[in-house]
Each structure stands twice: as C-alpha cells, then as structure tokens.
Design a protein around this motif. Structure first.
Motif, mmCIF file in Angstrom:
data_model
loop_
_atom_site.group_PDB
_atom_site.id
_atom_site.type_symbol
_atom_site.label_atom_id
_atom_site.label_comp_id
_atom_site.label_asym_id
_atom_site.label_seq_id
_atom_site.Cartn_x
_atom_site.Cartn_y
_atom_site.Cartn_z
ATOM 1 N N ASP A 110 -9.917 19.688 -13.628
ATOM 2 C CA ASP A 110 -8.954 19.797 -14.716
ATOM 3 C C ASP A 110 -7.674 20.422 -14.164
ATOM 4 O OD1 ASP A 110 -7.791 19.704 -17.176
ATOM 5 O OD2 ASP A 110 -8.753 21.532 -17.915
ATOM 6 N N ARG A 111 -6.983 19.656 -13.300
ATOM 7 C CA ARG A 111 -5.782 20.140 -12.621
ATOM 8 C C ARG A 111 -4.641 19.175 -12.911
ATOM 9 N NH1 ARG A 111 -8.795 19.414 -7.150
ATOM 10 N NH2 ARG A 111 -10.801 20.332 -7.706
ATOM 11 N N PRO A 112 -3.503 19.687 -13.344
ATOM 12 C CA PRO A 112 -2.409 18.820 -13.794
ATOM 13 C C PRO A 112 -1.909 17.844 -12.736
ATOM 14 C CG PRO A 112 -1.686 21.110 -13.620
ATOM 15 C CD PRO A 112 -3.169 21.111 -13.522
ATOM 16 N N ASN A 146 5.196 11.914 -2.253
ATOM 17 C CA ASN A 146 3.851 11.456 -2.600
ATOM 18 C C ASN A 146 2.774 12.511 -2.346
ATOM 19 O OD1 ASN A 146 4.948 9.052 -3.369
ATOM 20 N ND2 ASN A 146 4.085 7.837 -1.701
ATOM 21 N N ILE A 147 3.215 13.748 -2.100
ATOM 22 C CA ILE A 147 2.256 14.839 -1.909
ATOM 23 C C ILE A 147 2.128 15.606 -3.229
ATOM 24 C CG2 ILE A 147 1.726 16.979 -0.691
ATOM 25 C CD1 ILE A 147 3.200 15.865 1.736
ATOM 26 N N PHE A 148 0.926 15.688 -3.735
ATOM 27 C CA PHE A 148 0.654 16.377 -4.997
ATOM 28 C C PHE A 148 -0.120 17.656 -4.686
ATOM 29 C CE2 PHE A 148 1.638 12.135 -6.133
ATOM 30 C CZ PHE A 148 2.096 12.140 -7.437
ATOM 31 N N MET A 149 0.282 18.751 -5.335
ATOM 32 C CA MET A 149 -0.342 20.039 -5.036
ATOM 33 C C MET A 149 -0.725 20.794 -6.302
ATOM 34 S SD MET A 149 0.996 23.164 -2.631
ATOM 35 C CE MET A 149 2.582 23.250 -3.451
ATOM 36 N N ASP A 150 -1.917 21.366 -6.296
ATOM 37 C CA ASP A 150 -2.357 22.263 -7.365
ATOM 38 C C ASP A 150 -2.668 23.621 -6.764
ATOM 39 O OD1 ASP A 150 -2.474 20.777 -9.916
ATOM 40 O OD2 ASP A 150 -3.885 19.488 -8.841
ATOM 41 N N LYS A 151 -2.325 24.658 -7.519
ATOM 42 C CA LYS A 151 -2.660 26.022 -7.103
ATOM 43 C C LYS A 151 -3.638 26.600 -8.106
ATOM 44 C CE LYS A 151 1.426 27.105 -4.362
ATOM 45 N NZ LYS A 151 2.373 28.165 -3.956
ATOM 46 N N GLN A 152 -4.879 26.227 -7.948
ATOM 47 C CA GLN A 152 -5.923 26.758 -8.820
ATOM 48 C C GLN A 152 -7.298 26.484 -8.221
ATOM 49 O OE1 GLN A 152 -4.586 23.855 -12.049
ATOM 50 N NE2 GLN A 152 -6.757 24.023 -12.539
ATOM 51 N N SER A 153 -8.306 27.044 -8.852
ATOM 52 C CA SER A 153 -9.684 26.958 -8.366
ATOM 53 C C SER A 153 -10.139 25.519 -8.203
ATOM 54 C CB SER A 153 -10.607 27.681 -9.346
ATOM 55 O OG SER A 153 -11.948 27.369 -9.084
ATOM 56 N N MET A 181 0.833 -1.198 0.000
ATOM 57 C CA MET A 181 0.000 0.000 0.000
ATOM 58 C C MET A 181 0.873 1.255 0.000
ATOM 59 S SD MET A 181 -2.642 1.445 2.917
ATOM 60 C CE MET A 181 -1.301 1.938 4.003
ATOM 61 N N ASN A 182 0.586 2.173 -0.904
ATOM 62 C CA ASN A 182 1.268 3.461 -0.925
ATOM 63 C C ASN A 182 0.361 4.523 -0.319
ATOM 64 O OD1 ASN A 182 3.752 2.760 -2.280
ATOM 65 N ND2 ASN A 182 2.528 2.452 -4.114
ATOM 66 N N ILE A 183 0.985 5.470 0.362
ATOM 67 C CA ILE A 183 0.234 6.556 0.999
ATOM 68 C C ILE A 183 0.505 7.851 0.236
ATOM 69 C CG2 ILE A 183 -0.095 7.894 3.110
ATOM 70 C CD1 ILE A 183 0.822 5.446 4.686
ATOM 71 N N TYR A 184 -0.576 8.551 -0.122
ATOM 72 C CA TYR A 184 -0.468 9.800 -0.885
ATOM 73 C C TYR A 184 -1.217 10.926 -0.159
ATOM 74 C CZ TYR A 184 1.098 6.879 -4.788
ATOM 75 O OH TYR A 184 1.792 6.003 -5.584
ATOM 76 N N GLY A 185 -0.890 12.132 -0.549
ATOM 77 C CA GLY A 185 -1.606 13.295 -0.031
ATOM 78 C C GLY A 185 -1.902 14.248 -1.169
ATOM 79 N N TYR A 186 -3.008 14.954 -1.050
ATOM 80 C CA TYR A 186 -3.343 15.953 -2.073
ATOM 81 C C TYR A 186 -3.623 17.289 -1.401
ATOM 82 C CZ TYR A 186 -5.510 18.456 -5.912
ATOM 83 O OH TYR A 186 -5.808 19.414 -6.866
ATOM 84 N N VAL A 187 -3.023 18.334 -1.962
ATOM 85 C CA VAL A 187 -3.145 19.705 -1.447
ATOM 86 C C VAL A 187 -3.643 20.594 -2.574
ATOM 87 C CG1 VAL A 187 -1.837 21.701 -0.603
ATOM 88 C CG2 VAL A 187 -1.311 19.412 0.254
ATOM 89 N N ARG A 188 -4.602 21.467 -2.249
ATOM 90 C CA ARG A 188 -5.055 22.446 -3.246
ATOM 91 C C ARG A 188 -5.257 23.795 -2.581
ATOM 92 N NH1 ARG A 188 -9.383 25.093 -4.681
ATOM 93 N NH2 ARG A 188 -10.736 24.016 -3.212
ATOM 94 N N VAL A 189 -4.685 24.822 -3.188
ATOM 95 C CA VAL A 189 -4.983 26.202 -2.800
ATOM 96 C C VAL A 189 -5.556 26.905 -4.023
ATOM 97 C CG1 VAL A 189 -3.355 26.432 -0.890
ATOM 98 C CG2 VAL A 189 -2.567 26.824 -3.212
ATOM 99 N N SER A 190 -6.421 27.880 -3.783
ATOM 100 C CA SER A 190 -7.179 28.472 -4.889
ATOM 101 C C SER A 190 -6.355 29.350 -5.807
ATOM 102 C CB SER A 190 -8.361 29.276 -4.335
ATOM 103 O OG SER A 190 -9.236 28.404 -3.653
ATOM 104 N N SER A 191 -5.259 29.916 -5.309
ATOM 105 C CA SER A 191 -4.445 30.793 -6.155
ATOM 106 C C SER A 191 -3.005 30.751 -5.678
ATOM 107 C CB SER A 191 -4.973 32.238 -6.108
ATOM 108 O OG SER A 191 -4.966 32.718 -4.775
ATOM 109 N N THR A 192 -2.117 31.284 -6.503
ATOM 110 C CA THR A 192 -0.684 31.205 -6.210
ATOM 111 C C THR A 192 -0.283 31.999 -4.979
ATOM 112 O OG1 THR A 192 -0.330 33.031 -7.764
ATOM 113 C CG2 THR A 192 -0.032 30.799 -8.606
#
Length: 204
Positions: free
Chosen positions: A44-46, A32-39, A1-12
């Motif tokens: 549709d986040r890379p 294993n932490i993936f982060m997007d900086k968008q709405s 089992m792999n453990i991941y995390g996801y982070v999102r903030v609305s803007s830069t």
C-alpha cells in the motif's frame, strides 16, 4: 519497451543513494524511477501504485534486491505474479542475476526463477520477523534495567509540596496549581499520588 526502476527505503531518514546508483548504471531514465519511503510490510505505497498503473506488457522493471520490493512473503509472490503474468513485464533483480525474467523463458528457467524467488522472499520475511523479535527483546531488556521510553517525565517543581499543601487548604485553585506546576491535570494527579506515597514511606 519502457524501462523503469523502483526504489524503497524503510523510513525518511534512510539513504536511497545505493539503489539510485545501481539503477542509473543500467540506464534507467530518471523520470522512470519511482521511490517510496516506507515499510516493506505491504504494498500500500503511493508511488509503487503509480508505477504499476504505468507498466505495460513488454516493459522492463529494475530493482536492486528482492527486499526492496517487499518483506512480506505472500505479498512478494503475489506482486511478482501480477507484474510478470498479468501485466506481462520483465523484472530484473540486480543483485540476484537468476531473478531476471528476460533469461530462461523455457520451463527450466521459469522453474529456477520461481524457486529462487520463493527462497529469497521467504528470507526477506524471516529477516523482518527476526528484526521485530530482536527489537522487542531489546526493549524488554532495557525496561528491566530501568530505562524508560517515550517522552521524559515532567519535572516536579521544587516547591511541589508547598503547592500541594496550599491546594489542599483551598488557597489555590486547581487551575492555578496546574499553571504553577506546568502540568496537565492527569500528570498532576499522577505526580500527586507519587508524592503522597513517598511522604507515607518517609513516615514509616
């Protein structure tokens, strides 16, 4: 089992520290932490897409709160089903212990988790819509008070009247006028209309 995390903030310019600290506290590997900086209006986040491609059945995904996953009610529901049913991972929402698919795998536990998810995703979308409504109302109120938005108006030179007169008498070309006024052609003609209107009012 792999453990991941996801982070999102609305803007830069928003800070992701709170989410990162929460994920480190549950020992999510940094890689294993993936982060997007968008709405959060859609998925549709890379980096979210990269994360989904890596996930395999039995993996565990941590997020701090359901609105970090998204703010669109239907999309949150859809993605939750894709992650938990189609891919077969577990999800743990850190600030809502009832949304931990590792617990209560029986019918009642699944029912409670689904119910909580529906409520929270509905609240996330409602909050987003309320924010947009308040922003629109605030902009309308500001405009009513004469507050202008967008780039500031290009200042008219002190000798604008003289420049206009010389241009009208064909002593200056339009190109020379635009250069002296430091304006685009569209701005010059708009300010010219305003100037002529002002002069007409003075004569009344």
């Amino acid at each position: 089992m792999n453990i991941y995390g996801y982070v999102r903030v609305s803007s830069t310019d928003q800070n992701e520290d709170r989410q990162m600290v929460a994920l480190r506290e549950v020992d999510v590997p940094e890689k294993n932490i993936f982060m997007d900086k968008q709405s959060g209006k859609d998925f549709d986040r890379p980096n979210y897409k990269k994360l989904v491609r890596k996930l395999k059945a039995g993996d565990l995904l941590y997020i701090l709160s359901i609105d970090r996953l998204g703010r669109n009610y239907e999309e949150i529901q859809k993605q939750w089903r894709v992650l938990t049913k189609e891919i077969g991972i577990d999800i743990c929402v850190l600030d809502m212990p009832l949304l931990d698919t590792r617990n209560g795998k029986d019918l009642m536990g699944t029912f409670i988790a689904d119910l909580v998810l529906q409520i929270l995703s509905f609240v996330a979308q409602s909050e987003r819509e309320n924010i947009k409504k308040r922003q629109a109302e605030g902009i309308a109120a500001a405009k009513a008070k004469g507050i202008k938005f967008g780039r500031p108006e290009k200042a008219v030179p002190d000798d604008f009247g003289k420049i206009v007169k010389a241009w009208e008498q064909k002593k200056l070309s339009l190109a020379e006028v635009l250069k002296q006024c430091n304006m685009s052609e569209a701005t010059f003609y708009r300010r010219l209309r305003e100037y002529r209107l002002l002069q007409a009012k003075k004569k009344v």
